[in-house]
Design an enzyme around this catalytic site. Sequence first.
Site, mmCIF file in Angstrom:
data_model
loop_
_atom_site.group_PDB
_atom_site.id
_atom_site.type_symbol
_atom_site.label_atom_id
_atom_site.label_comp_id
_atom_site.label_asym_id
_atom_site.label_seq_id
_atom_site.Cartn_x
_atom_site.Cartn_y
_atom_site.Cartn_z
ATOM 1 N N ASP A 198 -31.235 -37.628 -16.287
ATOM 2 C CA ASP A 198 -32.374 -38.552 -16.343
ATOM 3 C C ASP A 198 -33.605 -37.921 -15.664
ATOM 4 O O ASP A 198 -33.505 -36.817 -15.107
ATOM 5 C CB ASP A 198 -31.949 -39.866 -15.651
ATOM 6 C CG ASP A 198 -32.745 -41.071 -16.097
ATOM 7 O OD1 ASP A 198 -33.544 -40.944 -17.048
ATOM 8 O OD2 ASP A 198 -32.577 -42.154 -15.503
ATOM 9 N N HIS A 199 -34.720 -38.621 -15.682
ATOM 10 C CA HIS A 199 -36.005 -38.186 -15.096
ATOM 11 C C HIS A 199 -36.009 -36.899 -14.294
ATOM 12 O O HIS A 199 -35.507 -36.864 -13.165
ATOM 13 C CB HIS A 199 -36.528 -39.271 -14.152
ATOM 14 C CG HIS A 199 -36.920 -40.524 -14.843
ATOM 15 N ND1 HIS A 199 -38.128 -40.679 -15.467
ATOM 16 C CD2 HIS A 199 -36.247 -41.675 -15.016
ATOM 17 C CE1 HIS A 199 -38.190 -41.884 -15.984
ATOM 18 N NE2 HIS A 199 -37.062 -42.518 -15.731
ATOM 19 N N HIS A 241 -39.187 -49.896 -14.021
ATOM 20 C CA HIS A 241 -37.976 -49.566 -13.264
ATOM 21 C C HIS A 241 -37.750 -50.542 -12.108
ATOM 22 O O HIS A 241 -38.698 -50.979 -11.475
ATOM 23 C CB HIS A 241 -38.081 -48.150 -12.696
ATOM 24 C CG HIS A 241 -38.148 -47.077 -13.740
ATOM 25 N ND1 HIS A 241 -39.321 -46.467 -14.106
ATOM 26 C CD2 HIS A 241 -37.177 -46.505 -14.494
ATOM 27 C CE1 HIS A 241 -39.069 -45.560 -15.042
ATOM 28 N NE2 HIS A 241 -37.779 -45.571 -15.304
ATOM 29 N N GLY A 242 -36.491 -50.828 -11.847
ATOM 30 C CA GLY A 242 -36.145 -51.684 -10.704
ATOM 31 C C GLY A 242 -36.004 -53.138 -11.127
ATOM 32 O O GLY A 242 -36.096 -53.466 -12.316
ATOM 33 N N GLY A 279 -35.916 -49.025 -17.727
ATOM 34 C CA GLY A 279 -36.143 -50.292 -17.023
ATOM 35 C C GLY A 279 -35.343 -51.431 -17.626
ATOM 36 O O GLY A 279 -35.840 -52.541 -17.785
ATOM 37 N N SER A 296 -32.923 -53.240 -16.520
ATOM 38 C CA SER A 296 -32.270 -54.217 -15.626
ATOM 39 C C SER A 296 -33.078 -55.497 -15.561
ATOM 40 O O SER A 296 -34.077 -55.564 -14.849
ATOM 41 C CB SER A 296 -32.136 -53.630 -14.210
ATOM 42 O OG SER A 296 -31.297 -52.520 -14.205
ATOM 43 N N ASN A 356 -31.858 -47.619 -21.214
ATOM 44 C CA ASN A 356 -31.399 -47.136 -19.910
ATOM 45 C C ASN A 356 -31.201 -48.266 -18.901
ATOM 46 O O ASN A 356 -32.100 -49.091 -18.715
ATOM 47 C CB ASN A 356 -32.431 -46.176 -19.312
ATOM 48 C CG ASN A 356 -32.451 -44.832 -20.008
ATOM 49 O OD1 ASN A 356 -31.905 -44.664 -21.082
ATOM 50 N ND2 ASN A 356 -33.089 -43.867 -19.372
ATOM 51 N N VAL A 357 -30.046 -48.248 -18.254
ATOM 52 C CA VAL A 357 -29.757 -49.243 -17.230
ATOM 53 C C VAL A 357 -29.326 -48.527 -15.953
ATOM 54 O O VAL A 357 -28.392 -47.719 -15.981
ATOM 55 C CB VAL A 357 -28.629 -50.206 -17.691
ATOM 56 C CG1 VAL A 357 -28.357 -51.251 -16.611
ATOM 57 C CG2 VAL A 357 -28.992 -50.882 -19.013
ATOM 58 N N THR A 371 -30.653 -49.844 -12.147
ATOM 59 C CA THR A 371 -30.741 -50.709 -10.964
ATOM 60 C C THR A 371 -29.642 -51.757 -10.861
ATOM 61 O O THR A 371 -28.955 -51.847 -9.840
ATOM 62 C CB THR A 371 -32.118 -51.414 -10.942
ATOM 63 O OG1 THR A 371 -33.127 -50.403 -10.960
ATOM 64 C CG2 THR A 371 -32.279 -52.262 -9.685
#
Length: 282
Positions: free
Chosen positions: A85-86, A182-183, A211, A213, A232-233, A235
């Site tokens: 990832d990132h 994100h978060g 992001g 979540s 993408n999951v 958090t």
Amino acid sequence: MPFTKVSAILKEADLHHTSALAFNCVDYTTASSVVHAAEAVGKPVIVMLYPEHSYKNRFCSLEGFASMVKSLADKASIPVGLHLDHCSDYAYIISAVKAGFPSVMYDGSMLPVEENIVNTKKVVETAHILGAEVEAELGHVGFASTKTDQFNEDMYTRADVAARFCAETGVDSVAVAVGSAHGFYKTAPKLDLGRLEEINAATDTPLVMHGGSGIPSDQVALAFEKGINKFNVGTEFFHLYHTTLHEFYKQYGTEGDFFDIPVYVQKRLQEYLVKKLELCRM
Ligand SMILES: [Zn+2]
């Protein structure tokens, strides 16, 4: 089965007008829970590692993580992809490919577009020679904790720029900014689905949403229909891991056998993952 290319998983998702799910993992408990949950529901899945969790938090080494997920994939009956990832560091990305990651992300989303294009192209060229695939990011998916990033349209992806970005870089997938962050969300997100539709029409490159979540499931379903192929999951999965450990100690105190922790946690994680994977209509 051996690792499945992330591009193959995304292509299959696109054919089904849905998205594959990708989970950030840090260790055997998280990665094995993801693979076993996907196997239980018969859906493909992507395991991701966030670089910092290796070089800073030291949960695992790149090589150790890649070979661990590879052995889980080898024994699984569903397609499993592995993805870094990132990452904004060219050298680190290439070291991850050499350590066994068949898919990596180059994140130049904080840079001016022209610079993002140049850097992404460079990563793509090297990664492709080494047989790996690259996800990039265009626009910038910020952080929910700011309360403003998710609503800041200046950070959103533009369809015309996306078309040029994908054509010029040859990237295998692209993360887009259309209202996610994100978060944990402080305010419910409102995805710009019209913009997503425009981006999807402007390029054949598979689109990724970060992001994942806490986006209301009706919006997630629409985003999948309108072109998201990788979701993408991180958090909420990590948060559950953490709270489940607390739960274990609360339930058993110091009397509990700490060797029971992995089994206890994996059971809870898999219950969550099986439910979450229902979002993927494959
Ligand atoms: Zn992300």
